[in-house]
Design a protein around this motif. Structure first.
Motif, mmCIF file in Angstrom:
data_model
loop_
_atom_site.group_PDB
_atom_site.id
_atom_site.type_symbol
_atom_site.label_atom_id
_atom_site.label_comp_id
_atom_site.label_asym_id
_atom_site.label_seq_id
_atom_site.Cartn_x
_atom_site.Cartn_y
_atom_site.Cartn_z
ATOM 1 N N UNK A 219 66.670 56.070 42.750
ATOM 2 C CA UNK A 219 66.392 54.719 43.236
ATOM 3 C C UNK A 219 66.865 53.675 42.240
ATOM 4 N N UNK A 220 67.633 52.738 42.747
ATOM 5 C CA UNK A 220 68.060 51.610 41.922
ATOM 6 C C UNK A 220 66.888 50.653 41.739
ATOM 7 N N UNK A 221 67.053 49.765 40.768
ATOM 8 C CA UNK A 221 66.030 48.744 40.581
ATOM 9 C C UNK A 221 65.920 47.904 41.861
ATOM 10 N N UNK A 222 64.704 47.639 42.282
ATOM 11 C CA UNK A 222 64.502 46.777 43.445
ATOM 12 C C UNK A 222 64.749 47.446 44.783
ATOM 13 N N UNK A 223 65.085 48.727 44.775
ATOM 14 C CA UNK A 223 65.318 49.415 46.044
ATOM 15 C C UNK A 223 63.979 49.733 46.725
ATOM 16 N N UNK A 224 63.938 49.536 48.030
ATOM 17 C CA UNK A 224 62.713 49.741 48.815
ATOM 18 C C UNK A 224 63.028 50.816 49.856
ATOM 19 N N UNK A 225 62.514 52.017 49.594
ATOM 20 C CA UNK A 225 62.839 53.170 50.423
ATOM 21 C C UNK A 225 61.654 53.555 51.299
ATOM 22 N N UNK A 226 61.898 53.702 52.592
ATOM 23 C CA UNK A 226 60.851 54.207 53.467
ATOM 24 C C UNK A 226 61.084 55.704 53.694
ATOM 25 N N UNK A 227 59.990 56.451 53.795
ATOM 26 C CA UNK A 227 60.085 57.910 53.975
ATOM 27 C C UNK A 227 59.365 58.308 55.248
ATOM 28 N N UNK A 228 60.055 59.061 56.094
ATOM 29 C CA UNK A 228 59.389 59.611 57.271
ATOM 30 C C UNK A 228 59.615 61.118 57.326
ATOM 31 N N UNK A 229 58.892 61.753 58.214
ATOM 32 C CA UNK A 229 59.000 63.201 58.348
ATOM 33 C C UNK A 229 57.731 63.731 59.000
#
Ligand SMILES: Nc1ncnc2c1ncn2[C@@H]1O[C@H](COP(=O)(O)OP(=O)(O)O)[C@@H](O)[C@H]1O
Ligand SMILES: [Mg+2]
Length: 264
Positions: A29-39
């Protein structure tokens, strides 16, 4: 900002219910990255967050936070830099303390105990300002005990507490799943606002596919302990829930078991 390298975790090693929960997961993850996770259920989403935050020891791999290898750091040491909000509204706050006292504890995070001043007027003003952001009227209830708040109000407060000292990483594990839809939407909007304003590096697990595409800058899908899809940029901005489901089923060979994911 965050690097997870070849992370593996098996529960109940050697027992009958041995379970490979994470299978050589790589994630950067880069700085400031906003990752959503599903599954689907049991895909390893929570385990991934728990391994990053040090709740579980890992079997293999490395966790690097802001260029520091924290793989062998205990949870309490990592927690200085990691903000967390869980599904259960009861988990993040002390019910028998006031809103202001809860915020003061969160605000003291990372400061050496001996150097912690008592709550100052300035702190109190800051808390009030932050509470106004929530738009729930809590700024006028700072001396009330948290136990009097609704689940949604508590989650909103927990989110404030997790971010009042800017964390290097914010981990959200289905933090709106236990709330009714209207307040869940409000807490999601608030999440978006706080993450954006503070440019927080964030991992958010959600059961809500729509929200997984609406919030954040990147979406990953987990299945059987692996990241099977990872998309951002244009591919993501043109993605629909229908296509997401289609692609998930194609890549995993599984049917989405989770009706509530579709309903959200
Ligand atoms: N503390 C634990 N002890 C034993 N098995 C666990 C534990 N936590 C998770 N698991 C197992 O690991 C797998 C992944 O779980 P989890 O990460 O909670 O999935 P998700 O959050 O994606 O629903 C599941 O099969 C689950 O039963
Ligand atoms: Mg989970």
């Amino acid at each position: 900002m965050l690097k997870v390298e070849s992370l593996s975790k098996t529960f109940g090693k050697g027992s009958n219910n041995e379970k490979l929960a994470l299978d050589k997961v790589n994630l950067s993850l880069e700085e400031g990255e906003f990752v959503t996770i599903i599954g689907g259920n049991g895909a390893g989403k929570s385990t991934l967050l728990n391994c990053i935050s040090g709740v579980y020891e890992i079997d293999e791999g490395r966790v690097i936070l802001d260029s520091v290898d924290v793989t062998f750091f205990p949870e309490y040491k990592r927690s200085v830099h990691i903000g967390r909000v869980f599904q259960d509204p009861l988990r993040g706050t002390a019910y028998d303390m006031t809103i202001e006292e809860n915020l003061a504890i969160a605000f003291a995070k990372g400061k050496p105990t001996g150097l912690r001043p008592g709550m100052t007027k300035k702190d109190s003003l800051l808390f009030k300002e932050r509470l106004e952001l929530l738009d729930l009227g809590l700024e006028n209830r700072m001396n009330q005990k948290v136990g009097l708040l609704s689940g949604g109000q508590r989650q909103a407060l927990t989110l404030l507490m997790a971010t009042i000292v800017k964390p290097k990483l914010l981990l959200l594990d289905e933090h709106t799943a236990a709330l009714d839809p209207t307040i869940a939407r409000k807490v999601l909007n608030l999440t978006r606002k706080i993450v954006h304003e503070e440019t927080l590096c964030t991992l958010m697990i959600t059961h809500n596919m729509k929200a997984s595409l609406e919030l954040g800058t990147r979406t990953i899908i987990m299945h059987e302990g692996q990241i099977i899809m990872d998309f951002k940029g244009q591919e993501r901005s043109t993605m629909t829930v229908e296509r997401l489901i289609e692609q998930f089923e194609k890549r995993s060979g599984a049917v989405l078991d989770n009706d509530r994911m579709l309903l959200g």
